[in-house]
Design an enzyme around this catalytic site. Structure first.
Site, PDB file in Angstrom:
ATOM      1  N   LYS A   2       0.844  -1.202   0.000  1.00 60.82           N
ATOM      2  CA  LYS A   2       0.000   0.000   0.000  1.00 60.82           C
ATOM      3  C   LYS A   2       0.880   1.252   0.000  1.00 60.82           C
ATOM      4  CE  LYS A   2      -3.473   2.375   2.711  1.00 60.82           C
ATOM      5  NZ  LYS A   2      -4.455   2.344   3.780  1.00 60.82           N
ATOM      6  N   GLU A  49      10.460  -4.751   4.579  1.00 64.07           N
ATOM      7  CA  GLU A  49      10.523  -6.170   4.193  1.00 64.07           C
ATOM      8  C   GLU A  49      10.235  -6.333   2.700  1.00 64.07           C
ATOM      9  OE1 GLU A  49       8.869  -4.885   6.695  1.00 64.07           O
ATOM     10  OE2 GLU A  49       8.967  -6.150   8.489  1.00 64.07           O
ATOM     11  N   GLY A  76      -4.928  -1.720   5.019  1.00 66.41           N
ATOM     12  CA  GLY A  76      -4.108  -2.866   4.596  1.00 66.41           C
ATOM     13  C   GLY A  76      -4.786  -4.204   4.876  1.00 66.41           C
ATOM     14  N   ARG A  77      -5.276  -4.380   6.106  1.00 66.91           N
ATOM     15  CA  ARG A  77      -5.845  -5.686   6.476  1.00 66.91           C
ATOM     16  C   ARG A  77      -7.245  -5.904   5.912  1.00 66.91           C
ATOM     17  NH1 ARG A  77      -4.550  -2.298  10.354  1.00 66.91           N
ATOM     18  NH2 ARG A  77      -6.138  -1.377  11.713  1.00 66.91           N
ATOM     19  N   GLU A 113      -4.650  -6.281  14.984  1.00 66.61           N
ATOM     20  CA  GLU A 113      -4.124  -4.990  14.529  1.00 66.61           C
ATOM     21  C   GLU A 113      -5.236  -3.934  14.565  1.00 66.61           C
ATOM     22  OE1 GLU A 113      -0.716  -4.883  11.566  1.00 66.61           O
ATOM     23  OE2 GLU A 113      -2.242  -3.885  10.377  1.00 66.61           O
ATOM     24  N   HIS A 127      -4.574 -33.117  18.967  1.00 68.46           N
ATOM     25  CA  HIS A 127      -3.450 -33.929  19.435  1.00 68.46           C
ATOM     26  C   HIS A 127      -2.292 -33.048  19.883  1.00 68.46           C
ATOM     27  CE1 HIS A 127      -5.496 -37.553  18.128  1.00 68.46           C
ATOM     28  NE2 HIS A 127      -5.972 -36.765  17.170  1.00 68.46           N
ATOM     29  N   LYS A 161       8.527  -0.195  12.713  1.00 64.69           N
ATOM     30  CA  LYS A 161       9.218   0.140  11.467  1.00 64.69           C
ATOM     31  C   LYS A 161      10.351   1.125  11.740  1.00 64.69           C
ATOM     32  CE  LYS A 161       5.232  -0.598   8.404  1.00 64.69           C
ATOM     33  NZ  LYS A 161       4.342  -0.061   7.390  1.00 64.69           N
TER      34      LYS A 161
HETATM   35  O1  F6P Z   1       2.047  -4.350   9.711  1.00 62.84           O
HETATM   36  C1  F6P Z   1       1.801  -2.983   9.548  1.00 62.84           C
HETATM   37  C2  F6P Z   1       1.289  -2.705   8.227  1.00 62.84           C
HETATM   38  O2  F6P Z   1       1.208  -1.352   8.125  1.00 62.84           O
HETATM   39  C3  F6P Z   1      -0.052  -3.399   7.936  1.00 62.84           C
HETATM   40  O3  F6P Z   1      -1.127  -2.656   8.386  1.00 62.84           O
HETATM   41  C4  F6P Z   1       0.021  -3.540   6.471  1.00 62.84           C
HETATM   42  O4  F6P Z   1      -0.929  -4.457   6.027  1.00 62.84           O
HETATM   43  C5  F6P Z   1       1.453  -4.004   6.312  1.00 62.84           C
HETATM   44  O5  F6P Z   1       2.173  -3.217   7.231  1.00 62.84           O
HETATM   45  C6  F6P Z   1       2.029  -3.845   4.936  1.00 62.84           C
HETATM   46  O6  F6P Z   1       2.027  -2.513   4.541  1.00 62.84           O
HETATM   47  P1  F6P Z   1       2.207  -2.108   3.036  1.00 62.84           P
HETATM   48  O7  F6P Z   1       1.111  -2.725   2.255  1.00 62.84           O
HETATM   49  O8  F6P Z   1       2.155  -0.620   3.015  1.00 62.84           O
HETATM   50  O9  F6P Z   1       3.542  -2.631   2.580  1.00 62.84           O
END
Ligand code: F6P
Length: 545
Positions: free
Chosen positions: A205, A211, A266-267, A352, A383, A505
């Site tokens: 987003k 990452e 995002g979620r 979140e 189990h 972050k």
């Molecule tokens: O984990 C934090 C967050 O901001 C989430 O809300 C989001 O889904 C994820 O990082 C990834 O963010 P982006 O889509 O901006 O890379």
């Protein structure tokens, strides 16, 4: 007034006290209509909440709590695009991404639904070109592998659904999902794929997430080592983002960018272009059927009285268990192997969103909010951790997710699987008292009776689907999304920001600056310094892929 000082909250507390001798087994024994009273049949789904520790008074008080919170007014605000994410000044309109109604929604003078249609059309055309083989890689071969690079909301939903919808996969395409910064994730994937036939979808987003950008840069470098030519990037990398500038800075032509907007959290974004890798994997028709399932859940949520409204009841029961029965966790246990990633997805969605302690007015709050959500496929869990559910002193409410007809008709499996799920729910509800335990034991074993006692009274709901289809999964996910919304309204939270994660972050960048650039401007505690110094003195440099 503080929520915990309101009359309705106090009444619920008193009611919980009065319910301290309530046992589900007695309730089922004395009322053979309990299931009828506390279950809802909706299309492909049966929602059974009769095994929750509730009676008519509980439901009536919880409904009054919803009324006190002005839930209906908040529903209107959500659907019409008011900026209810007030800390980020954003509307919350994931429902517009799957709306099949004619009504327009305007946010900041933009016709939201019009924009959604344009992107959906662009996705459809793109998917057609990939599936037909018209879109070719740099050596002229068609694309047969998609690698989605994203994390959190840009990964969990599409990944979970891709696994869940295996019978709907297009056999010509295989989709991989890479999220972890640990190079092992990407290294393992690229060891098995062919750059000539691979398309990377870089999903972020913000297009600033460490990452994702690290993985995307590594993938790009790996790809260029094979193709040897920058101009081939356009055929093998597309972006899904709200941030045109950063996408183009990364080197992806914005023509090859699938847009979404800041009003999609995002979620909550799997319905947007973030669903592209999934749609590439299952086809646009099935992706649309997923959206239709969610749309039908939206209609149910908007139009059904609260006492028969599945997500409202899920939310109210969750609040009852968390705030009045003091359950600290919620276990989600799918009895369907295809749904093994559902708990991971729901962890982000719920924790979140509502794992917070500041209210909408910026005040610290002192009541508990989201429980710790966890889970695994139920049959494997039996189990592993079910012992604790049956016999510990910890109260763990459960959502069982079951399916009547499996997509894999292996003789004998499905009836046994269903029997296990329902038998577990029944045993957890009824328990076994000492008399019953004694009866089952031989004379020389009677001393074991206390070990064989089960307190029972473990609350659970069951969501039982006739089939796992894109439509039914769309409905299921949208129900959990609306549950989150309702709980946020009642807890008086903004469910749509995530400042707690943003902090992580920044902190990682501070440490990284020190490790890579020897930048000492950020002071750390002695433990962090000690760990960093151990890392520095033992680090032997990365191996390039
Ligand atoms: O984990 C934090 C967050 O901001 C989430 O809300 C989001 O889904 C994820 O990082 C990834 O963010 P982006 O889509 O901006 O890379």
């Amino acid at each position: 007034m503080k929520l915990t000082n309101t009359t309705i909250w106090k009444q619920l507390e008193e009611h919980a006290l009065a319910m301290s001798s309530f046992h589900l087994r007695d309730e089922f024994d004395k009322d053979d209509k309990r299931f009828e009273k506390y279950s809802i049949n909706l299309n492909n789904l049966l929602f059974d909440y009769s095994k929750q520790r509730i009676n008519e008074d509980t439901i009536s008080l919880l409904l009054q709590l919803a009324e006190y919170s002005n839930l209906e007014k908040w529903q209107d605000k959500l659907f019409k695009g008011d900026k209810i994410n007030h800390t980020e000044n954003r509307a919350v309109l994931h429902t517009a991404l799957r709306s099949f109604s004619e009504a327009t929604i305007i946010v900041d003078k933009q016709n939201v639904k019009g924009n959604v249609e344009v992107v959906l059309k662009k996705m459809e055309t793109f998917i057609e070109r990939i599936h037909s083989g018209e879109w070719k890689g740099y050596t002229g071969k068609p694309i047969d592998t998609i690698v989605n690079i994203g994390i959190g909301g840009s990964d969990l939903g599409p990944k979970m659904l891709y696994k869940a919808l295996k019978p709907y996969h297009d056999p010509k395409i295989h989709v991989h999902f890479i999220s972890n910064l640990d190079g092992a994730d990407l290294a393992d994937c690229i060891a098995h794929i062919n750059p000539e036939t691979t398309l990377f979808t870089i999903a972020s987003k913000t297009f600033t997430t460490l990452e994702t950008l690290q993985n995307a840069h590594t993938a790009r470098a790996w790809f260029l080592r094979h193709s040897g030519d920058e101009s081939t990037i356009a055929k093998h990398f597309v972006a899904i983002s709200t941030n045109k500038e950063s996408v183009s800075k990364f080197g992806i032509d914005t023509e090859n960018m699938f847009e979404f907007w800041d009003w999609v959290g995002g979620r909550f974004s799997l319905w947007s272009a973030i669903g592209l890798p999934l749609a590439l994997g299952i086809g646009m028709e099935h992706f649309n059927s997923l959206r239709e399932g969610a749309f039908s859940a939206d209609i149910h949520f908007k139009a059904t009285p609260f006492e028969e409204n599945i997500p409202v009841l899920m939310a109210l029961i969750g609040i009852w268990n968390r705030n009045f029965l003091n359950a600290e966790t919620l276990a989600v246990l799918p009895y369907d192997h295809a749904l093994s990633k559902l708990p991971d997805f729901l962890q982000q969605l719920e924790m979140e969103s509502n794992g917070k302690s500041v209210d909408r007015d910026g005040n610290f709050i002192h009541y508990e909010t989201n429980p710790v959500l966890w889970g695994a496929t139920g049959n494997n869990g039996q189990h592993a951790f079910f012992q604790l559910l049956h016999q510990s002193n910890t109260l763990v409410p459960i959502d069982f997710i079951g399916v009547v007809n499996s997509s894999y008709s292996l003789k004998g499996h499905q009836q046994r699987l269903f029997s296990n799920m329902t038998a577990q729910a029944e045993a957890l509800m009824r328990g076994k008292n000492e008399d019953e335990a004694l009866k089952e034991l031989k004379t020389e074993e009677k001393h074991l009776a206390s070990y064989k006692v089960f307190k029972g009274n473990v609350p659970s709901s069951t969501l039982l689907f006739k089939h796992i289809t894109p439509h039914s999964l769309g409905m299921l996910i949208a129900f959990y999304e609306h549950k989150v919304f309702v709980q946020g309204v009642i807890w008086n939270l903004n469910s749509y920001d995530q400042w707690g994660v943003e902090l992580g972050k920044k902190l990682a960048n501070d440490v990284l600056n020190d490790l890579v650039n020897n930048d000492k401007s950020n002071k750390h505690d002695s433990s962090t310094e000690g760990l960093m110094s151990y890392f520095k003195s033992n680090f032997m440099d990365d191996i390039a892929l």
